[in-house]
Motif scaffolding. Sequence first.
Motif, PDB file in Angstrom:
ATOM      1  N   ILE A   1       0.863  -1.180   0.000  1.00 51.89           N
ATOM      2  CA  ILE A   1       0.000   0.000   0.000  1.00 51.89           C
ATOM      3  C   ILE A   1       0.901   1.232   0.000  1.00 51.89           C
ATOM      4  CG2 ILE A   1      -1.776   1.290   1.256  1.00 51.89           C
ATOM      5  CD1 ILE A   1      -2.622  -1.368   2.538  1.00 51.89           C
ATOM      6  N   ILE A   2       0.763   2.075  -1.007  1.00 49.67           N
ATOM      7  CA  ILE A   2       1.596   3.273  -1.122  1.00 49.67           C
ATOM      8  C   ILE A   2       0.846   4.442  -0.496  1.00 49.67           C
ATOM      9  CG2 ILE A   2       2.881   4.780  -2.675  1.00 49.67           C
ATOM     10  CD1 ILE A   2       3.797   1.836  -2.607  1.00 49.67           C
ATOM     11  N   LEU A   3       1.378   4.954   0.600  1.00 52.18           N
ATOM     12  CA  LEU A   3       0.713   6.017   1.351  1.00 52.18           C
ATOM     13  C   LEU A   3       0.368   7.212   0.468  1.00 52.18           C
ATOM     14  CD1 LEU A   3      -0.143   7.146   4.180  1.00 52.18           C
ATOM     15  CD2 LEU A   3       2.183   8.045   4.378  1.00 52.18           C
ATOM     16  N   GLU A   4       1.341   7.638  -0.339  1.00 49.21           N
ATOM     17  CA  GLU A   4       1.157   8.828  -1.159  1.00 49.21           C
ATOM     18  C   GLU A   4       0.075   8.667  -2.220  1.00 49.21           C
ATOM     19  OE1 GLU A   4       5.492   8.849   0.206  1.00 49.21           O
ATOM     20  OE2 GLU A   4       3.930   7.406  -0.312  1.00 49.21           O
ATOM     21  N   GLN A   5      -0.322   7.417  -2.502  1.00 48.27           N
ATOM     22  CA  GLN A   5      -1.304   7.162  -3.552  1.00 48.27           C
ATOM     23  C   GLN A   5      -2.717   6.926  -3.027  1.00 48.27           C
ATOM     24  OE1 GLN A   5       0.193   3.920  -5.933  1.00 48.27           O
ATOM     25  NE2 GLN A   5       1.985   5.074  -6.634  1.00 48.27           N
ATOM     26  N   LEU A   6      -2.874   6.898  -1.708  1.00 49.06           N
ATOM     27  CA  LEU A   6      -4.192   6.639  -1.127  1.00 49.06           C
ATOM     28  C   LEU A   6      -5.116   7.837  -1.322  1.00 49.06           C
ATOM     29  CD1 LEU A   6      -3.206   4.873   2.203  1.00 49.06           C
ATOM     30  CD2 LEU A   6      -4.349   3.828   0.244  1.00 49.06           C
ATOM     31  N   SER A   7      -6.396   7.565  -1.485  1.00 43.26           N
ATOM     32  CA  SER A   7      -7.388   8.625  -1.644  1.00 43.26           C
ATOM     33  C   SER A   7      -7.713   9.243  -0.290  1.00 43.26           C
ATOM     34  CB  SER A   7      -8.663   8.069  -2.273  1.00 43.26           C
ATOM     35  OG  SER A   7      -9.310   7.184  -1.368  1.00 43.26           O
ATOM     36  N   LYS A   8      -8.436  10.353  -0.306  1.00 38.72           N
ATOM     37  CA  LYS A   8      -8.818  11.042   0.932  1.00 38.72           C
ATOM     38  C   LYS A   8      -9.692  10.160   1.808  1.00 38.72           C
ATOM     39  CE  LYS A   8     -10.497  15.510   2.578  1.00 38.72           C
ATOM     40  NZ  LYS A   8     -11.081  16.815   2.190  1.00 38.72           N
ATOM     41  N   ASP A   9     -10.426   9.237   1.191  1.00 37.07           N
ATOM     42  CA  ASP A   9     -11.289   8.331   1.951  1.00 37.07           C
ATOM     43  C   ASP A   9     -10.497   7.431   2.897  1.00 37.07           C
ATOM     44  OD1 ASP A   9     -13.500   9.344   0.635  1.00 37.07           O
ATOM     45  OD2 ASP A   9     -13.452   7.807  -0.930  1.00 37.07           O
ATOM     46  N   ALA A  10      -9.198   7.317   2.663  1.00 33.63           N
ATOM     47  CA  ALA A  10      -8.361   6.444   3.497  1.00 33.63           C
ATOM     48  C   ALA A  10      -7.994   7.088   4.828  1.00 33.63           C
ATOM     49  CB  ALA A  10      -7.090   6.080   2.742  1.00 33.63           C
ATOM     50  N   MET A  11      -8.188   8.401   4.953  1.00 26.90           N
ATOM     51  CA  MET A  11      -7.716   9.117   6.137  1.00 26.90           C
ATOM     52  C   MET A  11      -8.290   8.541   7.433  1.00 26.90           C
ATOM     53  SD  MET A  11      -7.910  13.191   7.064  1.00 26.90           S
ATOM     54  CE  MET A  11      -7.221  13.623   5.478  1.00 26.90           C
ATOM     55  N   TYR A  12      -9.564   8.228   7.430  1.00 26.79           N
ATOM     56  CA  TYR A  12     -10.216   7.684   8.635  1.00 26.79           C
ATOM     57  C   TYR A  12      -9.523   6.402   9.083  1.00 26.79           C
ATOM     58  CZ  TYR A  12     -13.754   5.338  11.494  1.00 26.79           C
ATOM     59  OH  TYR A  12     -14.407   4.673  12.501  1.00 26.79           O
ATOM     60  N   TYR A  13      -9.246   5.506   8.135  1.00 28.68           N
ATOM     61  CA  TYR A  13      -8.631   4.216   8.478  1.00 28.68           C
ATOM     62  C   TYR A  13      -7.161   4.370   8.840  1.00 28.68           C
ATOM     63  CZ  TYR A  13     -12.971   2.594   6.422  1.00 28.68           C
ATOM     64  OH  TYR A  13     -14.298   2.402   6.160  1.00 28.68           O
ATOM     65  N   LEU A  14      -6.476   5.339   8.240  1.00 28.43           N
ATOM     66  CA  LEU A  14      -5.086   5.614   8.619  1.00 28.43           C
ATOM     67  C   LEU A  14      -4.995   6.108  10.054  1.00 28.43           C
ATOM     68  CD1 LEU A  14      -3.787   7.336   5.366  1.00 28.43           C
ATOM     69  CD2 LEU A  14      -3.024   5.133   6.269  1.00 28.43           C
ATOM     70  N   LYS A  15      -5.920   6.978  10.438  1.00 30.14           N
ATOM     71  CA  LYS A  15      -5.947   7.468  11.822  1.00 30.14           C
ATOM     72  C   LYS A  15      -6.175   6.319  12.797  1.00 30.14           C
ATOM     73  CE  LYS A  15      -7.558  12.221  11.056  1.00 30.14           C
ATOM     74  NZ  LYS A  15      -8.674  13.172  11.303  1.00 30.14           N
ATOM     75  N   LYS A  16      -7.113   5.450  12.465  1.00 32.89           N
ATOM     76  CA  LYS A  16      -7.409   4.293  13.317  1.00 32.89           C
ATOM     77  C   LYS A  16      -6.204   3.363  13.411  1.00 32.89           C
ATOM     78  CE  LYS A  16     -11.826   4.776  14.451  1.00 32.89           C
ATOM     79  NZ  LYS A  16     -12.297   4.784  15.860  1.00 32.89           N
ATOM     80  N   LEU A  17      -5.527   3.168  12.281  1.00 28.35           N
ATOM     81  CA  LEU A  17      -4.368   2.282  12.252  1.00 28.35           C
ATOM     82  C   LEU A  17      -3.227   2.844  13.086  1.00 28.35           C
ATOM     83  CD1 LEU A  17      -3.051  -0.274  11.131  1.00 28.35           C
ATOM     84  CD2 LEU A  17      -2.384   1.032   9.102  1.00 28.35           C
ATOM     85  N   GLU A  18      -2.922   4.120  12.913  1.00 23.14           N
ATOM     86  CA  GLU A  18      -1.846   4.750  13.699  1.00 23.14           C
ATOM     87  C   GLU A  18      -2.155   4.658  15.190  1.00 23.14           C
ATOM     88  OE1 GLU A  18      -0.067   7.555  16.208  1.00 23.14           O
ATOM     89  OE2 GLU A  18      -2.083   7.983  15.445  1.00 23.14           O
ATOM     90  N   TYR A  19      -3.394   4.925  15.562  1.00 20.25           N
ATOM     91  CA  TYR A  19      -3.801   4.864  16.976  1.00 20.25           C
ATOM     92  C   TYR A  19      -3.641   3.442  17.521  1.00 20.25           C
ATOM     93  CZ  TYR A  19      -6.741   5.365  21.137  1.00 20.25           C
ATOM     94  OH  TYR A  19      -7.212   5.373  22.435  1.00 20.25           O
ATOM     95  N   SER A  20      -3.987   2.449  16.710  1.00 29.03           N
ATOM     96  CA  SER A  20      -3.917   1.051  17.145  1.00 29.03           C
ATOM     97  C   SER A  20      -2.485   0.563  17.319  1.00 29.03           C
ATOM     98  CB  SER A  20      -4.632   0.153  16.130  1.00 29.03           C
ATOM     99  OG  SER A  20      -5.987   0.512  16.004  1.00 29.03           O
ATOM    100  N   LEU A  21      -1.531   1.251  16.689  1.00 30.21           N
ATOM    101  CA  LEU A  21      -0.135   0.823  16.730  1.00 30.21           C
ATOM    102  C   LEU A  21       0.682   1.521  17.814  1.00 30.21           C
ATOM    103  CD1 LEU A  21       0.446   0.651  12.879  1.00 30.21           C
ATOM    104  CD2 LEU A  21       0.413  -1.291  14.454  1.00 30.21           C
ATOM    105  N   ARG A  22       0.051   2.372  18.602  1.00 28.34           N
ATOM    106  CA  ARG A  22       0.752   2.994  19.731  1.00 28.34           C
ATOM    107  C   ARG A  22       1.034   1.936  20.795  1.00 28.34           C
ATOM    108  NH1 ARG A  22      -2.785   8.645  20.254  1.00 28.34           N
ATOM    109  NH2 ARG A  22      -2.604   9.195  18.029  1.00 28.34           N
TER     110      ARG A  22
END
Length: 258
Positions: A213-234
């Motif tokens: 998964i290339i971060l720079e290529q993700l659509s704006k719709d991915a932001m919600y799931y990226l936030k959840k993923l980052e939070y889950s990895l703390r």
Amino acid sequence: MHLELINNTLTTMLLDCISHYPKRGQQKECFGLIFGENNEKVIGEYTFPVANVKSKTASSVNAKEEVNDIIKEARKLVTTSDFVAYYHSHPYDEIYENWADPSIGDIRVSKDVNSNIELIFAIVKSKEQDPSATLKYEYSNDTQYRFFDVKGSKASDAPRAELISHDGHIIHGHYKDYDFKIRAYHWTGQALEEVQLYSSEVEMNLLLHQNNIILEQLSKDAMYYLKKLEYSLRLTNKDKYKEKIPYLIEKLKSVGVK
């Protein structure tokens, strides 16, 4: 001791370092503050870029005049977060051994700023790197040292080093045509002692690359799931939410690219 970097703390530092390094031979050292939690755990929650380094002398390294005033005011006004660390860059023309180690001047700044932790962000604009390369963070295990001032030495001189262990944990990577390495040091009152680094951003970046998964290529719709993923990895959440991580990865794959 370790420092955990969450939210966009790490990437904000990277972008600040790059903004002060537009071309080879035109780089400047940047300087900034990190706020977060400084109790039993030391967590950097967000980054506040401040200035570029103004000057170096035989006895000190100075940021712009207003930096010390900003630090004092920030400690008064930012009441929901602690001032946990400051960072500055080491922008070089070439990579060399120990390029993220502190200088004598860095040790003397730690005395003046009276910060708990100092991060050094060594960075180079490489001739060999692809200017279209995507962001890649990685960890490395390395030796840990404590570094001491040496009376009569110049700011640019190497300090006296004392080995602590062979179990250091540092961050390095590349973005576009930049290579970088980040190390963190705790001011003990007598020396800068290296601490271990952990970042939920690094964890997320590694997971994305593992799943193509290339971060720079993700659509704006991915932001919600990226936030959840980052939070889950703390660190606090990793075990609690580990079963949700595969679900979030699949969601990121399903939203598609821009």
